[in-house]
Every structure is written in structure tokens, then in C-alpha cells.
Scaffold this active site. Structure first.
Site, PDB file in Angstrom:
ATOM      1  N   GLN A  77      66.750  65.979  26.803  1.00 48.17           N
ATOM      2  CA  GLN A  77      66.441  66.699  25.561  1.00 48.17           C
ATOM      3  C   GLN A  77      67.601  66.614  24.556  1.00 48.17           C
ATOM      4  OE1 GLN A  77      63.730  68.056  24.248  1.00 48.17           O
ATOM      5  NE2 GLN A  77      62.435  67.564  25.993  1.00 48.17           N
ATOM      6  N   SER A  78      68.316  65.514  24.554  1.00 47.28           N
ATOM      7  CA  SER A  78      69.446  65.346  23.624  1.00 47.28           C
ATOM      8  C   SER A  78      68.995  65.387  22.166  1.00 47.28           C
ATOM      9  CB  SER A  78      70.108  63.989  23.910  1.00 47.28           C
ATOM     10  OG  SER A  78      70.920  63.595  22.821  1.00 47.28           O
TER      11      SER A  78
END
Ligand SMILES: Cc1ncc(COP(=O)(O)O)c(C=O)c1O
Length: 346
Positions: A77-78
Site C-alpha cells: 500500500q505504498s
């Protein structure tokens, strides 16, 4: 003074100033001192965030080298890779994203929604890497993938993760520091402390060095979001020294300039503890502001603790974005909301 940065190639992604706003409702609710929010979450490109300022310099360097394909690595989920995917669309570059297994989570929304969905929406190619704690190995894997693109005739540029590389991203926060100091002057705000997330360290490094170059001595707390203070402090010190060498201004940081706080890191990267969850709800319910469970909730929690402890002191929370993670972490957000509505045991 911040030296002329025009010798570093910069790709124009965002040309506006983000607001500096007072979160008066939170201060009132907690009985704390004045709290201001620097809204870098509102910087426009694809849900914004701190990474836009950083990418201007990484992608500027890539364009200057004639690259047409950008490779990046980050957590599933960067926000960094999501912003890069959008920036590559804007600049006409191909983007390859490597998603690292960094958080013990395996639900559908984490793997497919939030930032992951946006990466696909922006047309990035995705690959997966099973090791989330080895920056060098992640970079090495990316280099191997880059070689396959080169074999197809593409010109690649890898945005490295390991902190041995030149902190190009931190250059973006020299502009951020100048912008903030101008706003503090215009609004006559004299903060006693500034709180900023400290992960890769580019934001913390650029902001701290920028403030000191401008002669501003406000203490900056880097709130640890990725690793504990014992590891983060030397990392930031080294990043600052590297940046100052690149800038060649003759300025050296004082030993006490680098401050990091890992109080709110537990239970670990990508997981919000009770104070971070409290910060998420206070921001949402009192200010209509989204802070995410991975980064900014921990930073706001630190600012709230400071504000509660010092009614007479002013603080600034650098809001670095991360909003789409709310959807990637929807399972945890729902758990948090359920806890809130669960009936008290009698
Ligand atoms: C929303 C958000 N805030 C803060 C950070 C930490 O910033 P830095 O990596 O520059 O230390 C990140 C990093 O990914 C982020 O996505």
C-alpha cells in the site's frame, strides 16, 4: 539561505503552495495548545502527499538521463509508488512497480484496493517481492527487472530504496521548508515544535536541513513510522550530512538537531496502535481530515500528545498524505469503527 537548486534536474509536477491551517477543533477537544496542519496531503497530484515534492527530483534526474521507464519498490500500500505511477503518466514515462511483502496482512482490500487499485488505474506494471525488510535485496531485484526492460530497448531509471543513494527526494522538502517558513512569517506563527513522519527519511531530512539553512531553529520531531529510533536517528543524520555535502553550503547540523520518536511505532510498520487510532478519529470527526493508519496517524498522535502536555505551546503537524490507504486498510478501519460502537461490558 537555501542555495540555488537549479543545478539539480527537476520535473514539474506541482506548482502551488499547500495550505497551513489551524486544527482548532482538535485543540479545543483535547484542551491542548494551538495545533497547525501543513496540508501536503492536498498537493493535487493523484491524492497528493509528500512524495510529489520528492518525485520532482527523482523523475527530473531520470528525464535528464534520457530514461523512458521508471522502476520503483515499496510496500503493497505504498503511497510513493502510487504517486510515481501518476507522475509517470503525466510525464509520458512507463512505470514498473515492485510491491514488497512488508505487513502481515493478506485480505482482498489490502492486496487489491487503495493504492494498488490506483497503480493499476495509472497503467503501471506490477511485480511482487516476498521480502519486505531488506532494502538492498529489493533494489537488487529491481535492477534485474530493469535489465529485462533494457533488453527490450528501453532506457531504465531505478528509484533506489537503500539509504546509500543520494537523497534527491529530500531536495523537494527544501522547497517545502521555504514554503512553510514563509507561511509561518505571514501568519505570525512561532511553533515550538514541528512533527513530521520519518520513514525513508527524505521528508524529515529535507525539512530539517531546509529550516536550518533558512536560520529557523524550531525543533523537528521525526516520528518513526518504519523502524525504531535507534536505527532511524543515525539514518537521518547520515541523510542530512549527505544532503549538506550535495548542497555544499558549509552548514553542519548540531548533534541535537536530529530528533526521532518511536513511541507510536508499535505494533509496527503498517499497524496503528491506540493513540494512532484516536488521532484518526479526532482528525476525521473534528476537522473532516483524513489521516492514514500507516504514517500520518502516528505523526498526529505525537503532535496531540505534545499539545495535551503543553497548553501554552504551538505545534505544526506536517500532513504528508496517505489518504488512499484508508481503503487498502478498510478491514482495520472497520474494526476501529466497530470497537467504537461496541456496547460497554457491564
Ligand atoms: C503518507 C506518508 N507519510 C510519510 C511518509 C514517510 O516519508 P519519508 O519516506 O520521506 O520518510 C510516507 C512514506 O512512504 C508516506 O507515504
Amino acid at each position: 539561505m537555501i542555495p540555488d537548486l537549479s543545478r539539480f534536474a527537476r520535473a514539474a509536477l506541482w506548482d502551488h503552495i499547500t495550505p497551513l491551517e489551524q486544527a482548532a477543533n482538535i485543540s479545543r477537544e483535547i484542551g491542548g495548545g494551538p495545533l497547525f496542519v501543513k496540508r501536503d496531503d492536498a498537493n493535487g497530484l493523484a491524492f497528493g502527499g509528500n512524495k510529489v515534492r520528492q518525485l520532482e527530483y527523482y523523475l527530473g534526474d531520470a528525464l535528464a538521463q534520457g530514461a523512458d521507464t521508471i522502476l520503483m519498490t515499496g510496500a503493497v500500500q505504498s503511497n510513493f509508488v502510487r504517486t510515481a505511477a501518476a507522475a509517470c503518466c503525466k510525464l509520458g514515462l512507463k512505470c514498473h512497480i515492485q510491491l514488497e511483502d512488508r505487513v502481515p496482512k493478506d485480505d482482498f482490500e489490502y492486496n487489491k484496493s487503495g493504492n494498488v487499485l490506483l497503480n493499476q488505474f495509472f497503467g503501471a506494471a506490477l511485480s511482487f517481492f516476498s521480502e519486505g525488510e531488506d532494502e538492498q535485496a529489493a533494489d537488487a531485484e529491481l535492477e534485474q527487472i530493469a535489465a529485462t526492460y533494457r533488453a527490450d530497448g528501453r532506457k531504465t531509471y531505478v528509484v533506489p530504496m537503500h539509504p546509500s543513494h543520494a537523497p534527491l527526494g529530500a531536495l523537494g522538502y527544501l522547497h517545502g521548508a521555504r514554503e512553510l517558513v514563509d507561511q509561518m512569517n505571514e501568519m505570525a506563527i512561532r511553533p515550538d515544535r514541528i512533527f513530521v513522519g520519518s520513514g525513508s527519511g527524505n521528508t524529515h531530512t529535507g525539512l530539517l536541513v531546509g529550516l536550518r539553512l533558512l536560520g529557523d531553529k524550531t525543533p523537528v520531531t521525526g516520528v518513526c513510522v518504519r523502524r525504531d529510533a535507534g536505527l532511524q536517528a543515525p539514518r537521518i543524520r547520515a541523510r542530512c550530512d549527505h544532503l549538506l555535502t550535495m548542497l555544499d553550503t558549509g552548514l553542519a547540523l548540531q548533534d541535537d538537531d536530529v530528533e526521532v520518536d518511536d513511541t507510536f511505532l508499535a505494533p509496527g510498520y503498517g499497524r496503528a496502535g491506540p493513540q494512532a487510532r484516536e488521532a484518526m478519529l479526532l482528525a476525521a470527526r473534528l476537522e473532516g481530515l483524513i489521516v492514514d493508519p500507516v504514517y500520518t496517524s502516528k505523526v498526529l498522535a505525537a503532535a496531540i500528545r505534545f499539545s495535551r502536555a503543553h497548553r501554552e505551546k504551538t505545534s505544526i503537524f506536517i500532513h504528508t498524505g496517505g489518504g488512499p490507504a484508508i481503503f487498502g486498510y478498510a478491514e482495520n478501519v472497520r474494526e476501529m469503527l466497530n470497537e467504537e460502537t461496541a456496547p460497554e461490558e457491564s
